[in-house]
Design a protein around this motif. Sequence first.
Motif, PDB file in Angstrom:
ATOM      1  N   LEU A  34       0.834  -1.197   0.000  1.00 51.02           N
ATOM      2  CA  LEU A  34       0.000   0.000   0.000  1.00 51.02           C
ATOM      3  C   LEU A  34       0.871   1.251   0.000  1.00 51.02           C
ATOM      4  O   LEU A  34       1.930   1.276   0.632  1.00 51.02           O
ATOM      5  CB  LEU A  34      -0.895   0.042   1.253  1.00 51.02           C
ATOM      6  N   TRP A  35       0.389   2.289  -0.685  1.00 49.65           N
ATOM      7  CA  TRP A  35       0.997   3.613  -0.604  1.00 49.65           C
ATOM      8  C   TRP A  35      -0.025   4.571   0.013  1.00 49.65           C
ATOM      9  O   TRP A  35      -1.204   4.563  -0.372  1.00 49.65           O
ATOM     10  CB  TRP A  35       1.383   4.128  -1.981  1.00 49.65           C
ATOM     11  N   TYR A  36       0.460   5.378   0.964  1.00 47.42           N
ATOM     12  CA  TYR A  36      -0.350   6.406   1.594  1.00 47.42           C
ATOM     13  C   TYR A  36       0.366   7.753   1.487  1.00 47.42           C
ATOM     14  O   TYR A  36       1.594   7.821   1.448  1.00 47.42           O
ATOM     15  CB  TYR A  36      -0.549   6.122   3.088  1.00 47.42           C
ATOM     16  N   LYS A  37      -0.445   8.822   1.498  1.00 45.28           N
ATOM     17  CA  LYS A  37       0.073  10.187   1.572  1.00 45.28           C
ATOM     18  C   LYS A  37      -0.324  10.749   2.926  1.00 45.28           C
ATOM     19  O   LYS A  37      -1.491  10.680   3.312  1.00 45.28           O
ATOM     20  CB  LYS A  37      -0.538  11.042   0.458  1.00 45.28           C
ATOM     21  N   GLN A  38       0.659  11.295   3.671  1.00 41.70           N
ATOM     22  CA  GLN A  38       0.354  11.867   4.974  1.00 41.70           C
ATOM     23  C   GLN A  38       0.782  13.320   5.006  1.00 41.70           C
ATOM     24  O   GLN A  38       1.955  13.633   4.880  1.00 41.70           O
ATOM     25  CB  GLN A  38       1.049  11.077   6.096  1.00 41.70           C
ATOM     26  N   GLU A  39      -0.198  14.202   5.192  1.00 46.25           N
ATOM     27  CA  GLU A  39       0.100  15.614   5.368  1.00 46.25           C
ATOM     28  C   GLU A  39       0.182  15.854   6.868  1.00 46.25           C
ATOM     29  O   GLU A  39       1.005  15.276   7.539  1.00 46.25           O
ATOM     30  CB  GLU A  39      -0.909  16.460   4.603  1.00 46.25           C
ATOM     31  N   LYS A  40      -0.673  16.663   7.429  1.00 47.31           N
ATOM     32  CA  LYS A  40      -0.452  16.917   8.856  1.00 47.31           C
ATOM     33  C   LYS A  40      -1.103  15.872   9.757  1.00 47.31           C
ATOM     34  O   LYS A  40      -0.730  15.727  10.901  1.00 47.31           O
ATOM     35  CB  LYS A  40      -0.976  18.287   9.195  1.00 47.31           C
ATOM     36  N   LYS A  41      -2.050  15.165   9.263  1.00 44.33           N
ATOM     37  CA  LYS A  41      -2.813  14.283  10.152  1.00 44.33           C
ATOM     38  C   LYS A  41      -2.847  12.847   9.646  1.00 44.33           C
ATOM     39  O   LYS A  41      -1.842  12.160   9.637  1.00 44.33           O
ATOM     40  CB  LYS A  41      -4.242  14.811  10.299  1.00 44.33           C
ATOM     41  N   ALA A  42      -4.045  12.422   9.209  1.00 45.51           N
ATOM     42  CA  ALA A  42      -4.234  11.010   8.877  1.00 45.51           C
ATOM     43  C   ALA A  42      -3.614  10.679   7.526  1.00 45.51           C
ATOM     44  O   ALA A  42      -3.732  11.443   6.575  1.00 45.51           O
ATOM     45  CB  ALA A  42      -5.719  10.690   8.819  1.00 45.51           C
ATOM     46  N   PRO A  43      -2.966   9.516   7.414  1.00 41.22           N
ATOM     47  CA  PRO A  43      -2.546   9.048   6.097  1.00 41.22           C
ATOM     48  C   PRO A  43      -3.775   8.806   5.226  1.00 41.22           C
ATOM     49  O   PRO A  43      -4.780   8.253   5.697  1.00 41.22           O
ATOM     50  CB  PRO A  43      -1.830   7.728   6.389  1.00 41.22           C
ATOM     51  N   THR A  44      -3.687   9.235   3.970  1.00 42.42           N
ATOM     52  CA  THR A  44      -4.780   8.967   3.035  1.00 42.42           C
ATOM     53  C   THR A  44      -4.298   7.954   2.007  1.00 42.42           C
ATOM     54  O   THR A  44      -3.172   8.034   1.516  1.00 42.42           O
ATOM     55  CB  THR A  44      -5.260  10.245   2.335  1.00 42.42           C
ATOM     56  N   PHE A  45      -5.164   7.041   1.675  1.00 47.69           N
ATOM     57  CA  PHE A  45      -4.828   5.923   0.812  1.00 47.69           C
ATOM     58  C   PHE A  45      -4.615   6.384  -0.619  1.00 47.69           C
ATOM     59  O   PHE A  45      -5.382   7.193  -1.159  1.00 47.69           O
ATOM     60  CB  PHE A  45      -5.968   4.902   0.865  1.00 47.69           C
ATOM     61  N   LEU A  46      -3.560   5.871  -1.243  1.00 44.74           N
ATOM     62  CA  LEU A  46      -3.292   6.162  -2.650  1.00 44.74           C
ATOM     63  C   LEU A  46      -3.499   4.923  -3.523  1.00 44.74           C
ATOM     64  O   LEU A  46      -4.312   4.932  -4.430  1.00 44.74           O
ATOM     65  CB  LEU A  46      -1.853   6.672  -2.818  1.00 44.74           C
ATOM     66  N   PHE A  47      -2.720   3.882  -3.270  1.00 47.15           N
ATOM     67  CA  PHE A  47      -2.754   2.695  -4.118  1.00 47.15           C
ATOM     68  C   PHE A  47      -2.603   1.422  -3.289  1.00 47.15           C
ATOM     69  O   PHE A  47      -1.929   1.420  -2.264  1.00 47.15           O
ATOM     70  CB  PHE A  47      -1.583   2.699  -5.122  1.00 47.15           C
ATOM     71  N   MET A  48      -3.222   0.359  -3.807  1.00 48.08           N
ATOM     72  CA  MET A  48      -2.966  -0.989  -3.316  1.00 48.08           C
ATOM     73  C   MET A  48      -2.446  -1.805  -4.485  1.00 48.08           C
ATOM     74  O   MET A  48      -3.074  -1.829  -5.561  1.00 48.08           O
ATOM     75  CB  MET A  48      -4.235  -1.625  -2.760  1.00 48.08           C
ATOM     76  N   LEU A  49      -1.326  -2.494  -4.293  1.00 46.47           N
ATOM     77  CA  LEU A  49      -0.699  -3.281  -5.353  1.00 46.47           C
ATOM     78  C   LEU A  49      -0.589  -4.721  -4.880  1.00 46.47           C
ATOM     79  O   LEU A  49      -0.064  -4.991  -3.795  1.00 46.47           O
ATOM     80  CB  LEU A  49       0.697  -2.728  -5.654  1.00 46.47           C
ATOM     81  N   THR A  50      -1.069  -5.638  -5.714  1.00 47.19           N
ATOM     82  CA  THR A  50      -0.977  -7.044  -5.347  1.00 47.19           C
ATOM     83  C   THR A  50      -0.255  -7.864  -6.407  1.00 47.19           C
ATOM     84  O   THR A  50       0.317  -8.900  -6.106  1.00 47.19           O
ATOM     85  CB  THR A  50      -2.367  -7.650  -5.114  1.00 47.19           C
ATOM     86  N   SER A  51      -0.288  -7.411  -7.645  1.00 44.72           N
ATOM     87  CA  SER A  51       0.314  -8.182  -8.742  1.00 44.72           C
ATOM     88  C   SER A  51       1.494  -7.439  -9.337  1.00 44.72           C
ATOM     89  O   SER A  51       1.477  -6.216  -9.467  1.00 44.72           O
ATOM     90  CB  SER A  51      -0.734  -8.419  -9.832  1.00 44.72           C
ATOM     91  N   SER A  52       2.489  -8.189  -9.747  1.00 42.12           N
ATOM     92  CA  SER A  52       3.678  -7.590 -10.365  1.00 42.12           C
ATOM     93  C   SER A  52       3.360  -7.020 -11.727  1.00 42.12           C
ATOM     94  O   SER A  52       2.590  -7.601 -12.502  1.00 42.12           O
ATOM     95  CB  SER A  52       4.763  -8.655 -10.549  1.00 42.12           C
ATOM     96  N   GLY A  53       4.011  -5.903 -12.041  1.00 39.35           N
ATOM     97  CA  GLY A  53       4.019  -5.393 -13.400  1.00 39.35           C
ATOM     98  C   GLY A  53       2.779  -4.662 -13.848  1.00 39.35           C
ATOM     99  O   GLY A  53       2.727  -4.170 -14.972  1.00 39.35           O
ATOM    100  N   ILE A  54       1.776  -4.573 -12.994  1.00 39.77           N
ATOM    101  CA  ILE A  54       0.544  -3.872 -13.384  1.00 39.77           C
ATOM    102  C   ILE A  54       0.573  -2.481 -12.771  1.00 39.77           C
ATOM    103  O   ILE A  54       0.543  -2.335 -11.545  1.00 39.77           O
ATOM    104  CB  ILE A  54      -0.689  -4.642 -12.921  1.00 39.77           C
ATOM    105  N   GLU A  55       0.648  -1.466 -13.647  1.00 37.79           N
ATOM    106  CA  GLU A  55       0.737  -0.105 -13.149  1.00 37.79           C
ATOM    107  C   GLU A  55      -0.646   0.387 -12.709  1.00 37.79           C
ATOM    108  O   GLU A  55      -1.642   0.211 -13.405  1.00 37.79           O
ATOM    109  CB  GLU A  55       1.276   0.827 -14.231  1.00 37.79           C
TER     110      GLU A  55
END
Lengths: 111, 115
Positions: A34-55
Motif C-alpha cells: 500500500l501507498w499512503y500520503k500523509q500531510e499533517k494528520k491522517a494518512p490517506t490511501f493512494l494505491f494498493m498493489l498485489t500483482s507484479s508489473g501492473i501499473e
Amino acid sequence: EDKVVQSPLSLVVHEGDTVTLNCSYEVTNFRSLLWYKQEKKAPTFLFMLTSSGIEKKSGRLSSILDKKELFSILNITATQTGDSAVYLCAVVQGGSEKLVFGKGTKLTVNP
Amino acid sequence: DGGITQSPKYLFRKEGQNVTLSCEQNLNHDAMYWYRQDPGQGLRLIYYSQIVNDFQKGDIAEGYSVSREKKESFPLTVTSAQKNPTAFYLCASNPTFRDRDQPQHFGDGTRLSIL
C-alpha cells in the motif's frame, strides 16, 4: 525480521519536476503493498498493489510493484506544491493481516 | 459522513497517570487498529481487533491496553507502565480482517505529550 525500507528519506524539488519514490521490502507472507500520503494528520490511501508489473494510475500519480525484486515505486509527474507530504509505503502481511510500514519519504515541492 | 473519529486531538499526561484515547467509527467495519508514530518513523502497530470482544497484541503492546466492547469503538489506554508515551497515535479500520481489497483507513490522530 520483517522490514520495509523507503528511499530517499527526504526530497526537495521544484514545481513541475517528476519524482520517483522507492520502497523495498522483506516481509514474510506478503499479501499486498500500500501507498499512503500523509500531510499533517491522517494518512490517506493512494494505491494498493498485489500483482507484479501492473501499473496503477491516478492523475499524476502512478505506482508499480515488482514481486520478484521485492520493491515498488511511486511516480509523481508535474509536481505541485500540494504534493508536499510524507509518502508512506506499507506491506500487508498475510495471516496476521498486519501492516509493516517504512519510515516514509518526506517530499517538499517548492514553487 | 462516515468516518473514523479520534479524540481528543491533543492530550497531556502527568507522570504515573493512565490516559485513554478514543476511537469511534461509523463505517460498520469489523477490524480496528492502533498505531504509534514517532518523528521520522513509520507507523508501528500497538493492538488490533478483528471482531467485537477480541483483540491481539501488535509489535509494541507493552504499556498499553485496549477493549472492544462495541463494534464502533476501540479505545486505547496508555498506562503509567509506558515510559515513553510521547507520540502521535493513529486509529484505523477496514471492513473485514481478511478482505484483500480494502485498505485500512485512518482517523486524524491524537498527539500525546508528557507534562
